[in-house]
Design a protein around this motif. Sequence first.
Motif, PDB file in Angstrom:
ATOM      1  N   VAL A 162       0.841  -1.206   0.000  1.00 18.25           N
ATOM      2  CA  VAL A 162       0.000   0.000   0.000  1.00 18.25           C
ATOM      3  C   VAL A 162       0.877   1.257   0.000  1.00 18.25           C
ATOM      4  CG1 VAL A 162      -1.578   1.384   1.423  1.00 18.25           C
ATOM      5  CG2 VAL A 162      -2.058  -1.030   1.043  1.00 18.25           C
TER       6      VAL A 162
ATOM      7  N   GLN B 225       2.615   1.798  -3.434  1.00 15.13           N
ATOM      8  CA  GLN B 225       1.762   1.882  -4.629  1.00 15.13           C
ATOM      9  C   GLN B 225       2.051   3.084  -5.536  1.00 15.13           C
ATOM     10  OE1 GLN B 225      -2.078   1.129  -2.709  1.00 15.13           O
ATOM     11  NE2 GLN B 225      -2.555  -0.324  -4.308  1.00 15.13           N
TER      12      GLN B 225
ATOM     13  N   GLN C  63      -2.142   4.373   4.865  1.00 11.29           N
ATOM     14  CA  GLN C  63      -2.889   5.097   3.842  1.00 11.29           C
ATOM     15  C   GLN C  63      -2.583   6.590   3.874  1.00 11.29           C
ATOM     16  OE1 GLN C  63      -6.939   3.760   4.402  1.00 11.29           O
ATOM     17  NE2 GLN C  63      -6.435   1.690   3.755  1.00 11.29           N
TER      18      GLN C  63
ATOM     19  N   ARG D  16       0.653   6.830   2.072  1.00  9.46           N
ATOM     20  CA  ARG D  16       0.460   6.705   0.626  1.00  9.46           C
ATOM     21  C   ARG D  16       0.044   8.040   0.016  1.00  9.46           C
ATOM     22  NH1 ARG D  16      -3.992   2.556  -1.609  1.00  9.46           N
ATOM     23  NH2 ARG D  16      -5.387   4.096  -0.700  1.00  9.46           N
TER      24      ARG D  16
END
Length: 129
Positions: free
Chosen positions: A46, A49, A76, A79
């Motif tokens: 994640v 990415q 997240q 990310r």
Amino acid sequence: MAEMINALGRRKAAVARVYLTEGSGKITINKRDLVEYFPSELIQFVVKQPLNLLGVADKYDIKVNVYGGGYTGQSQALRLAIARALVKINAEDKKALRAEGFITRDARVVERKKPGRPKARRRFQFSKR
């Protein structure tokens, strides 16, 4: 680009501050290695990415300060911060990152608990007797 690019990413209660410099692809989170901080392969995926999408995974060194939330929220938030930093470096990448949904801030947060209820929406058990 010898200078440092910084960006901020948030998700739920987690806040990630990212500092990007040119390098060999080393990711350091809270002074620990990515693999040490996030042992889960899925969460490492994640985080990487946006880098893998643009094919620049081994081009930048990333230093991260992250706090708040759990590991999913933190990964997240990280990310999003990485995606924002990459856009600062090269604005043409924004379209590709946006298409994958890496630029959008996920605004979903935990709903507050209401008075007279055990949780936010759950009601106490009701019986007619």
